[in-house]
Design a protein around this motif. Structure first.
Motif, PDB file in Angstrom:
ATOM      1  N   VAL A 255      31.029  39.657  -2.135  1.00  0.00           N
ATOM      2  CA  VAL A 255      29.664  39.675  -1.618  1.00  0.00           C
ATOM      3  C   VAL A 255      29.549  38.558  -0.588  1.00  0.00           C
ATOM      4  CG1 VAL A 255      27.210  39.431  -2.155  1.00  0.00           C
ATOM      5  CG2 VAL A 255      28.716  40.600  -3.766  1.00  0.00           C
ATOM      6  N   VAL A 256      29.444  38.937   0.686  1.00  0.00           N
ATOM      7  CA  VAL A 256      29.398  37.935   1.751  1.00  0.00           C
ATOM      8  C   VAL A 256      27.963  37.530   2.077  1.00  0.00           C
ATOM      9  CG1 VAL A 256      31.591  38.661   2.736  1.00  0.00           C
ATOM     10  CG2 VAL A 256      29.468  39.704   3.562  1.00  0.00           C
ATOM     11  N   GLU A 257      27.000  38.355   1.692  1.00  0.00           N
ATOM     12  CA  GLU A 257      25.591  38.010   1.900  1.00  0.00           C
ATOM     13  C   GLU A 257      24.745  38.748   0.873  1.00  0.00           C
ATOM     14  OE1 GLU A 257      22.408  37.128   5.449  1.00  0.00           O
ATOM     15  OE2 GLU A 257      24.403  37.900   5.911  1.00  0.00           O
ATOM     16  N   GLN A 258      23.710  38.073   0.395  1.00  0.00           N
ATOM     17  CA  GLN A 258      22.846  38.667  -0.624  1.00  0.00           C
ATOM     18  C   GLN A 258      21.464  38.051  -0.532  1.00  0.00           C
ATOM     19  OE1 GLN A 258      24.484  38.415  -4.580  1.00  0.00           O
ATOM     20  NE2 GLN A 258      22.696  39.316  -5.573  1.00  0.00           N
ATOM     21  N   GLY A 259      20.439  38.874  -0.693  1.00  0.00           N
ATOM     22  CA  GLY A 259      19.084  38.346  -0.657  1.00  0.00           C
ATOM     23  C   GLY A 259      18.061  39.448  -0.493  1.00  0.00           C
ATOM     24  N   PRO A 260      16.776  39.076  -0.355  1.00  0.00           N
ATOM     25  CA  PRO A 260      15.744  40.079  -0.112  1.00  0.00           C
ATOM     26  C   PRO A 260      16.079  40.891   1.125  1.00  0.00           C
ATOM     27  CG  PRO A 260      14.771  37.927  -0.571  1.00  0.00           C
ATOM     28  CD  PRO A 260      16.237  37.702  -0.395  1.00  0.00           C
ATOM     29  N   ALA A 261      15.802  42.202   1.069  1.00  0.00           N
ATOM     30  CA  ALA A 261      16.163  43.087   2.175  1.00  0.00           C
ATOM     31  C   ALA A 261      15.566  42.615   3.492  1.00  0.00           C
ATOM     32  CB  ALA A 261      15.711  44.516   1.858  1.00  0.00           C
ATOM     33  N   GLU A 262      14.312  42.200   3.472  1.00  0.00           N
ATOM     34  CA  GLU A 262      13.654  41.772   4.703  1.00  0.00           C
ATOM     35  C   GLU A 262      14.371  40.588   5.329  1.00  0.00           C
ATOM     36  OE1 GLU A 262       9.223  40.502   6.350  1.00  0.00           O
ATOM     37  OE2 GLU A 262       9.540  40.900   4.216  1.00  0.00           O
ATOM     38  N   ARG A 263      14.777  39.618   4.499  1.00  0.00           N
ATOM     39  CA  ARG A 263      15.455  38.439   5.020  1.00  0.00           C
ATOM     40  C   ARG A 263      16.841  38.784   5.558  1.00  0.00           C
ATOM     41  NH1 ARG A 263      20.060  36.072   4.777  1.00  0.00           N
ATOM     42  NH2 ARG A 263      20.131  36.121   2.510  1.00  0.00           N
ATOM     43  N   VAL A 264      17.601  39.571   4.781  1.00  0.00           N
ATOM     44  CA  VAL A 264      18.962  39.905   5.195  1.00  0.00           C
ATOM     45  C   VAL A 264      18.962  40.699   6.493  1.00  0.00           C
ATOM     46  CG1 VAL A 264      21.031  41.222   4.585  1.00  0.00           C
ATOM     47  CG2 VAL A 264      19.896  39.801   2.858  1.00  0.00           C
TER      48      VAL A 264
END
Length: 295
Positions: A255-264
């Motif tokens: 997992v190279v990036e993870q977070g709220p959809a809006e932020r990502v």
């Protein structure tokens, strides 16, 4: 447009959200530092995936082919291919560690608590049986309903997934239906026993754009009207932008990036995420990234 709950008979209304909807929602699926290895090849394929899913929420997993998306979902379903094993971390379904489940417990759990829809629905339906009978059989086995009630439930489910003339569709064979209709039939079978979690693994990949939009609307309807928790696996960021609350971006098992959809999607922090967004902008992703422009 009629909602999922409108399309089901009163006694068949789906009850997928446990507990008080106004109170705190307990996780229905939790993955913590999950690692999956190919025992035959002696190497780790998935390197520490973690996320928590609560009723009515949607987690999206995106990445290139071979990034570990499907293996992660198959681990949560307890159906990893031969030679693959969870070698680290933990997976809990409604608070129960799946490592402790017996084969009989897994049989009882699949369909009633966690279910899945995969790409190429025709390969998951028996071509020699009418589609309605296949859904009714799921209802009879999982819900213990008599034959007539199971048939009525199957027709209600076909109506619930927005298929026209559900009575007619009930009596048709898989080869008589289009790809979009088959995908709806598979979703109807997947939700037949009122699961709490639905994994949609590339469920719209083989469909044309119009049918894909209809299937995404259906998944959103399931989430909003029935409280179903969704895991949406896709290589298409536009799909994730439309539907998901949280996004995991996977590359080569990590997992190279993870977070709220809006932020990502608005503020990607990893080069690979930026590359995915750049590649998808030409397909209309920007209309999901900037909802203020909608009228």
């Amino acid at each position: 447009m009629a909602t999922l709950s409108d399309n089901l008979a009163p006694e068949e209304t789906l009850d997928l959200g446990p507990g008080d909807p106004t109170g705190p929602r307990r996780p229905v699926l939790s993955l913590h530092d999950v690692r999956i290895s190919d025992q035959a090849g002696g190497r780790e394929i998935v390197h520490g995936v973690s996320f928590t899913l609560t009723p009515g929420r949607v987690v999206g997993i995106v990445g290139e082919s071979g990034s570990g998306k499907t293996l992660t979902c198959r681990a949560a379903l307890g159906i990893l291919p031969a030679h693959f094993e969870v070698t680290g971390g933990s997976i809990e379904i409604r608070g129960t560690d799946i490592a402790d489940l017996s084969p009989a417990q897994w049989t009882a759990l699949r369909g009633t608590t966690i279910s899945a829809v995969f790409q190429d629905p025709a390969s998951y339906l028996n071509p020699s049986l009418r589609v309605g009978a296949q859904i009714a059989e799921v209802v009879r086995v999982k819900k213990k309903l008599p034959r007539r009630a199971a048939r009525r439930r199957a027709v209600d489910l076909l109506r619930a997934v927005h298929l026209r003339e559900p009575e007619l569709v009930y009596g048709q064979y898989p080869h008589e239906l289009s790809g979009g209709m088959l995908q709806r039939v598979l979703i109807a079978a997947a939700i037949a026993a009122d699961p709490h979690i639905l994994i949609a693994d590339e469920a719209t990949t083989a469909l044309d754009v119009t049918v894909q939009a209809e299937i995404l609307d259906l998944l959103a309807d399931l989430r909003e009207q029935a409280g179903l928790a969704l895991v949406v696996v896709s290589h298409d960021l536009a799909v994730v932008a439309q539907l998901c609350d949280e996004v995991l971006v996977m590359q080569q098992g990590e997992v190279v990036e993870q977070g709220p959809a809006e932020r990502v999607l608005h503020d990607p922090r990893h080069d690979y995420t930026r590359l995915l967004i750049a590649e998808h902008e030409q397909y209309g992703l920007e209309k999901f990234l900037d909802p203020k422009e909608e009228t």
